[in-house]
Design a protein around this motif. Structure first.
Motif, PDB file in Angstrom:
ATOM      1  N   TRP A   1       1.417  40.327  11.296  1.00  0.00           N
ATOM      2  CA  TRP A   1       0.455  40.731  10.265  1.00  0.00           C
ATOM      3  C   TRP A   1      -0.978  40.779  10.796  1.00  0.00           C
ATOM      4  CZ3 TRP A   1       3.797  36.862   7.540  1.00  0.00           C
ATOM      5  CH2 TRP A   1       4.853  37.499   6.881  1.00  0.00           C
ATOM      6  N   ALA A   2      -1.191  40.477  12.064  1.00  0.00           N
ATOM      7  CA  ALA A   2      -2.537  40.520  12.651  1.00  0.00           C
ATOM      8  C   ALA A   2      -3.148  41.900  12.384  1.00  0.00           C
ATOM      9  CB  ALA A   2      -2.475  40.241  14.145  1.00  0.00           C
ATOM     10  N   GLY A   3      -4.386  41.904  11.959  1.00  0.00           N
ATOM     11  CA  GLY A   3      -5.086  43.139  11.648  1.00  0.00           C
ATOM     12  C   GLY A   3      -5.019  43.538  10.188  1.00  0.00           C
ATOM     13  N   ASP A   4      -4.127  42.910   9.430  1.00  0.00           N
ATOM     14  CA  ASP A   4      -3.996  43.241   8.008  1.00  0.00           C
ATOM     15  C   ASP A   4      -5.159  42.671   7.190  1.00  0.00           C
ATOM     16  OD1 ASP A   4      -1.593  44.445   8.590  1.00  0.00           O
ATOM     17  OD2 ASP A   4      -0.356  42.995   7.495  1.00  0.00           O
ATOM     18  N   PRO A   5      -5.662  43.447   6.219  1.00  0.00           N
ATOM     19  CA  PRO A   5      -6.714  42.929   5.341  1.00  0.00           C
ATOM     20  C   PRO A   5      -6.117  42.061   4.223  1.00  0.00           C
ATOM     21  CG  PRO A   5      -6.201  45.188   4.736  1.00  0.00           C
ATOM     22  CD  PRO A   5      -5.358  44.857   5.942  1.00  0.00           C
ATOM     23  N   VAL A   6      -6.835  40.985   3.886  1.00  0.00           N
ATOM     24  CA  VAL A   6      -6.433  40.114   2.777  1.00  0.00           C
ATOM     25  C   VAL A   6      -7.658  39.822   1.916  1.00  0.00           C
ATOM     26  CG1 VAL A   6      -4.464  39.016   3.913  1.00  0.00           C
ATOM     27  CG2 VAL A   6      -6.734  38.029   4.187  1.00  0.00           C
ATOM     28  N   LYS A   7      -7.406  39.630   0.630  1.00  0.00           N
ATOM     29  CA  LYS A   7      -8.488  39.278  -0.291  1.00  0.00           C
ATOM     30  C   LYS A   7      -7.947  38.306  -1.326  1.00  0.00           C
ATOM     31  CE  LYS A   7     -12.143  40.922  -3.199  1.00  0.00           C
ATOM     32  NZ  LYS A   7     -12.881  42.035  -3.748  1.00  0.00           N
ATOM     33  N   PHE A   8      -8.741  37.288  -1.644  1.00  0.00           N
ATOM     34  CA  PHE A   8      -8.362  36.243  -2.585  1.00  0.00           C
ATOM     35  C   PHE A   8      -9.461  36.079  -3.618  1.00  0.00           C
ATOM     36  CE2 PHE A   8      -6.486  35.453   1.467  1.00  0.00           C
ATOM     37  CZ  PHE A   8      -5.207  35.037   1.191  1.00  0.00           C
ATOM     38  N   GLN A   9      -9.064  35.944  -4.858  1.00  0.00           N
ATOM     39  CA  GLN A   9      -9.989  35.602  -5.935  1.00  0.00           C
ATOM     40  C   GLN A   9      -9.399  34.390  -6.633  1.00  0.00           C
ATOM     41  OE1 GLN A   9     -11.097  38.744  -8.591  1.00  0.00           O
ATOM     42  NE2 GLN A   9     -12.075  37.334 -10.017  1.00  0.00           N
ATOM     43  N   ILE A  10     -10.198  33.318  -6.733  1.00  0.00           N
ATOM     44  CA  ILE A  10      -9.716  32.068  -7.325  1.00  0.00           C
ATOM     45  C   ILE A  10     -10.789  31.518  -8.257  1.00  0.00           C
ATOM     46  CG2 ILE A  10      -8.837  29.745  -6.892  1.00  0.00           C
ATOM     47  CD1 ILE A  10      -8.262  30.708  -3.977  1.00  0.00           C
ATOM     48  N   GLU A  11     -10.377  31.158  -9.445  1.00  0.00           N
ATOM     49  CA  GLU A  11     -11.242  30.484 -10.422  1.00  0.00           C
ATOM     50  C   GLU A  11     -10.455  29.288 -10.930  1.00  0.00           C
ATOM     51  OE1 GLU A  11     -14.377  31.416 -11.101  1.00  0.00           O
ATOM     52  OE2 GLU A  11     -14.195  33.185  -9.822  1.00  0.00           O
ATOM     53  N   ALA A  12     -10.915  28.080 -10.610  1.00  0.00           N
ATOM     54  CA  ALA A  12     -10.205  26.874 -11.043  1.00  0.00           C
ATOM     55  C   ALA A  12     -11.203  25.779 -11.370  1.00  0.00           C
ATOM     56  CB  ALA A  12      -9.250  26.403  -9.948  1.00  0.00           C
ATOM     57  N   ARG A  13     -10.854  24.958 -12.357  1.00  0.00           N
ATOM     58  CA  ARG A  13     -11.695  23.808 -12.714  1.00  0.00           C
ATOM     59  C   ARG A  13     -10.809  22.697 -13.254  1.00  0.00           C
ATOM     60  NH1 ARG A  13     -12.110  24.295 -18.235  1.00  0.00           N
ATOM     61  NH2 ARG A  13     -12.177  26.378 -19.071  1.00  0.00           N
ATOM     62  N   GLY A  14     -11.330  21.499 -13.166  1.00  0.00           N
ATOM     63  CA  GLY A  14     -10.573  20.340 -13.628  1.00  0.00           C
ATOM     64  C   GLY A  14     -10.001  19.576 -12.459  1.00  0.00           C
ATOM     65  N   GLY A  15      -9.129  18.650 -12.770  1.00  0.00           N
ATOM     66  CA  GLY A  15      -8.496  17.852 -11.727  1.00  0.00           C
ATOM     67  C   GLY A  15      -7.006  17.774 -11.984  1.00  0.00           C
ATOM     68  N   PRO A  16      -6.308  16.974 -11.189  1.00  0.00           N
ATOM     69  CA  PRO A  16      -4.861  16.852 -11.402  1.00  0.00           C
ATOM     70  C   PRO A  16      -4.556  16.489 -12.855  1.00  0.00           C
ATOM     71  CG  PRO A  16      -5.513  15.759  -9.380  1.00  0.00           C
ATOM     72  CD  PRO A  16      -6.778  16.147 -10.092  1.00  0.00           C
ATOM     73  N   GLY A  17      -3.695  17.261 -13.476  1.00  0.00           N
ATOM     74  CA  GLY A  17      -3.322  17.016 -14.869  1.00  0.00           C
ATOM     75  C   GLY A  17      -4.193  17.741 -15.881  1.00  0.00           C
ATOM     76  N   THR A  18      -5.383  18.194 -15.471  1.00  0.00           N
ATOM     77  CA  THR A  18      -6.281  18.885 -16.400  1.00  0.00           C
ATOM     78  C   THR A  18      -6.745  20.236 -15.862  1.00  0.00           C
ATOM     79  OG1 THR A  18      -8.280  17.873 -15.495  1.00  0.00           O
ATOM     80  CG2 THR A  18      -7.168  16.692 -17.298  1.00  0.00           C
TER      81      THR A  18
END
Length: 181
Positions: free
Chosen positions: A58-75
């Motif tokens: 997969w070398a050379g492949d483009p990747v994009k990530f969008q992450i929105e997270a809040r809280g802690g374990p259990g919440t």
């Protein structure tokens, strides 16, 4: 002192005591209501890059990530989206979205795990595979505008437990993540 004066004096003391209790109670409640809440751990942003030789075919492949997270374990509450393109064919290797189920933050590093709610992956250039329901893990190092991240997919036979992560080895080339402890 006449009985009337004594009665008014008693009422005055009782009234003063009630007024002080009311003021003290109100002040205490008022201070308690305005006390700053402890900051909530957060991971937010979007970033991506090009996979290096460490990612094999997969070398050379483009990747994009969008992450929105809040809280802690259990919440924890949050969402993620992932895109992994194929640099040789112009096609899609994987396109996923889902919900974050666990978030741990320590300083500039966050580990978020979740479950894919909709996603397809084409890992063999043969056919798309529905990966809905599989677990995922993201590790992000917020290093200003030069973030690092790594991810693991349950559909790649990686055993994933809640809030489990790996060393973030991919240096992003665009975008920015923010980690707040």
């Amino acid at each position: 002192m006449t009985e009337t004066k004594k009665l008014w004096a008693r009422r005055g003391i009782a009234g003063l005591a009630a007024t002080l209790a009311l003021i003290t109670g109100t002040a205490t409640a008022s201070f308690a209501g305005t006390a700053p809440a402890a900051p909530e751990p957060r991971l937010s942003g979007s970033a991506g890059g090009v996979l290096t030789k460490a990612f094999g075919s997969w070398a050379g492949d483009p990747v994009k990530f969008q992450i929105e997270a809040r809280g802690g374990p259990g919440t924890t509450k949050g969402r993620f989206q992932v895109f992994h393109g194929n640099s040789r064919t112009g096609g899609v290797v994987a396109e996923l979205e889902g919900k974050i189920t666990c978030l741990l933050v320590g300083g500039e590093v966050a580990v978020a795990t979740g479950v894919i709610t909709r996603g397809q992956a084409n890992l063999t250039n043969d056919k798309n595979t529905d990966v809905t329901g599989q677990k995922v893990s993201f590790t992000v190092h917020d290093n200003g505008r030069s973030d690092r991240l790594y991810w693991m997919w349950g559909f790649m036979n990686a055993p994933i437990n809640d809030c489990q992560g790996t060393a973030p080895i991919l240096k992003t080339s665009h975008g920015d993540f923010k980690v707040r402890d």
